[in-house]
Design a protein around this motif. Structure first.
Motif, mmCIF file in Angstrom:
data_model
loop_
_atom_site.group_PDB
_atom_site.id
_atom_site.type_symbol
_atom_site.label_atom_id
_atom_site.label_comp_id
_atom_site.label_asym_id
_atom_site.label_seq_id
_atom_site.Cartn_x
_atom_site.Cartn_y
_atom_site.Cartn_z
ATOM 1 N N LEU A 263 -16.279 -1.043 -8.668
ATOM 2 C CA LEU A 263 -16.049 -1.912 -7.525
ATOM 3 C C LEU A 263 -15.288 -3.171 -7.944
ATOM 4 N N GLU A 264 -15.592 -3.694 -9.112
ATOM 5 C CA GLU A 264 -14.863 -4.859 -9.618
ATOM 6 C C GLU A 264 -13.395 -4.497 -9.856
ATOM 7 N N THR A 265 -13.172 -3.303 -10.418
ATOM 8 C CA THR A 265 -11.800 -2.827 -10.616
ATOM 9 C C THR A 265 -11.097 -2.662 -9.275
ATOM 10 N N ALA A 266 -11.811 -2.141 -8.276
ATOM 11 C CA ALA A 266 -11.220 -1.892 -6.961
ATOM 12 C C ALA A 266 -10.726 -3.175 -6.312
ATOM 13 N N ARG A 267 -11.447 -4.277 -6.486
ATOM 14 C CA ARG A 267 -11.009 -5.552 -5.908
ATOM 15 C C ARG A 267 -9.641 -5.952 -6.458
ATOM 16 N N THR A 268 -9.459 -5.760 -7.750
ATOM 17 C CA THR A 268 -8.174 -6.071 -8.371
ATOM 18 C C THR A 268 -7.094 -5.119 -7.883
ATOM 19 N N GLU A 269 -7.433 -3.834 -7.777
ATOM 20 C CA GLU A 269 -6.457 -2.822 -7.368
ATOM 21 C C GLU A 269 -5.997 -3.038 -5.925
ATOM 22 N N LEU A 270 -6.888 -3.454 -5.048
ATOM 23 C CA LEU A 270 -6.510 -3.689 -3.653
ATOM 24 C C LEU A 270 -5.468 -4.795 -3.527
ATOM 25 N N ALA A 271 -5.498 -5.746 -4.448
ATOM 26 C CA ALA A 271 -4.541 -6.854 -4.416
ATOM 27 C C ALA A 271 -3.128 -6.412 -4.774
ATOM 28 N N ALA A 272 -2.975 -5.178 -5.277
ATOM 29 C CA ALA A 272 -1.666 -4.688 -5.712
ATOM 30 C C ALA A 272 -0.904 -3.963 -4.608
ATOM 31 N N GLU A 273 -1.440 -3.965 -3.400
ATOM 32 C CA GLU A 273 -0.807 -3.212 -2.306
ATOM 33 C C GLU A 273 0.661 -3.572 -2.109
ATOM 34 N N SER A 274 0.994 -4.854 -2.244
ATOM 35 C CA SER A 274 2.364 -5.307 -1.982
ATOM 36 C C SER A 274 3.380 -4.752 -2.976
ATOM 37 N N GLU A 275 2.917 -4.184 -4.089
ATOM 38 C CA GLU A 275 3.823 -3.596 -5.072
ATOM 39 C C GLU A 275 4.363 -2.247 -4.607
ATOM 40 N N PHE A 276 3.771 -1.685 -3.573
ATOM 41 C CA PHE A 276 4.108 -0.339 -3.141
ATOM 42 C C PHE A 276 5.052 -0.352 -1.950
ATOM 43 N N ASP A 277 5.723 0.777 -1.739
ATOM 44 C CA ASP A 277 6.712 0.888 -0.677
ATOM 45 C C ASP A 277 6.087 1.158 0.684
ATOM 46 N N VAL A 278 5.001 1.917 0.704
ATOM 47 C CA VAL A 278 4.361 2.363 1.940
ATOM 48 C C VAL A 278 2.851 2.285 1.758
ATOM 49 N N THR A 279 2.132 1.960 2.828
ATOM 50 C CA THR A 279 0.671 1.973 2.813
ATOM 51 C C THR A 279 0.151 2.982 3.820
ATOM 52 N N ILE A 280 -0.839 3.758 3.399
ATOM 53 C CA ILE A 280 -1.569 4.643 4.306
ATOM 54 C C ILE A 280 -3.032 4.220 4.261
ATOM 55 N N VAL A 281 -3.640 4.009 5.418
ATOM 56 C CA VAL A 281 -5.061 3.672 5.499
ATOM 57 C C VAL A 281 -5.848 4.968 5.648
ATOM 58 N N ASN A 282 -6.744 5.220 4.700
ATOM 59 C CA ASN A 282 -7.489 6.472 4.703
ATOM 60 C C ASN A 282 -8.748 6.353 5.564
ATOM 61 N N THR A 283 -8.544 6.325 6.871
ATOM 62 C CA THR A 283 -9.662 6.340 7.810
ATOM 63 C C THR A 283 -10.142 7.765 8.027
ATOM 64 N N ASP A 284 -9.189 8.684 8.088
ATOM 65 C CA ASP A 284 -9.471 10.101 8.301
ATOM 66 C C ASP A 284 -8.601 10.901 7.336
#
Length: 202
Positions: A160-181
């Protein structure tokens, strides 16, 4: 930040490389498995790892489970497109040859890897489309990690601590998909091959 809203399409997937990454327990493997099941025209790379197989995982299908010595040999022979130590524990890497062979043959390819590996792929293969998979909320991510039941309390806290850091890296990517389903996320991912979507973030 823009999120993928690929158009409806029934055309074949394009021959391109898409990299899927995101925080731990977000469901990268589940989404990739849905792509494998419903869109066999897309080849999905099988990563090598030094961690032990979890219940139900099959060598050569979910991962190539290798020893530390075998992993060292792959690094020495430049046999990995990317590799990283994940969660301060096991090493993961993408065998280089299968990826290059499928792309050369015109086959669309998907890499489902961790954040560190995605950064390495961007360096080596700048034409790859980088897709970030994120949860609807951090609370949902924590719920999924606990519900998975494959880690003890100490390991869950570390992830979970790693995940907090990883979530902050979203802007490095070209596209975001939210995994709701899962099924919806799978189709949004496949649309990236069909639509020819490229860089959408500045």
């Amino acid at each position: 930040m823009p999120e993928s809203t690929g158009p409806e399409s029934t055309s074949p997937a394009r021959s391109r490389l898409v990299v899927l990454a995101g925080p731990t327990a977000v469901g990268k493997g589940t989404v990739a498995a849905a792509v494998r099941r419903t869109h066999p025209e897309i080849w999905i790379s099988v990563s090598a790892t030094t961690r032990r197989a979890r219940p139900g995982e099959v060598d050569g299908v979910h991962y190539h489970f290798v020893t530390d010595e075998e992993f060292d040999r792959l690094i020495a022979e430049d046999g990995l497109l990317e590799w990283a130590v994940v969660h301060s524990a096991a090493r993961y890497g993408t065998p280089r040859a299968p990826v290059e062979e499928h792309l050369a043959a015109g086959v669309p390819a998907l890499l489902e890897i961790d954040l560190q590996g995605a950064r390495q792929v961007r360096e080596r293969m700048p034409d790859a489309l980088m897709c970030f998979l994120k949860p609807p909320s951090f609370e949902e991510l924590e719920r999924r990690l606990v519900g998975r039941g494959t880690e003890g309390p100490e390991e869950r806290a570390r992830r979970l601590e790693t995940a907090r850091t990883e979530l902050a890296a979203e802007s490095e990517f070209d596209v975001t998909i939210v995994n709701t389903d899962v099924e919806t996320a799978c189709e949004e991912l496949v649309d990236l091959f069909r639509s020819g979507t490229s860089r959408v973030r500045s």
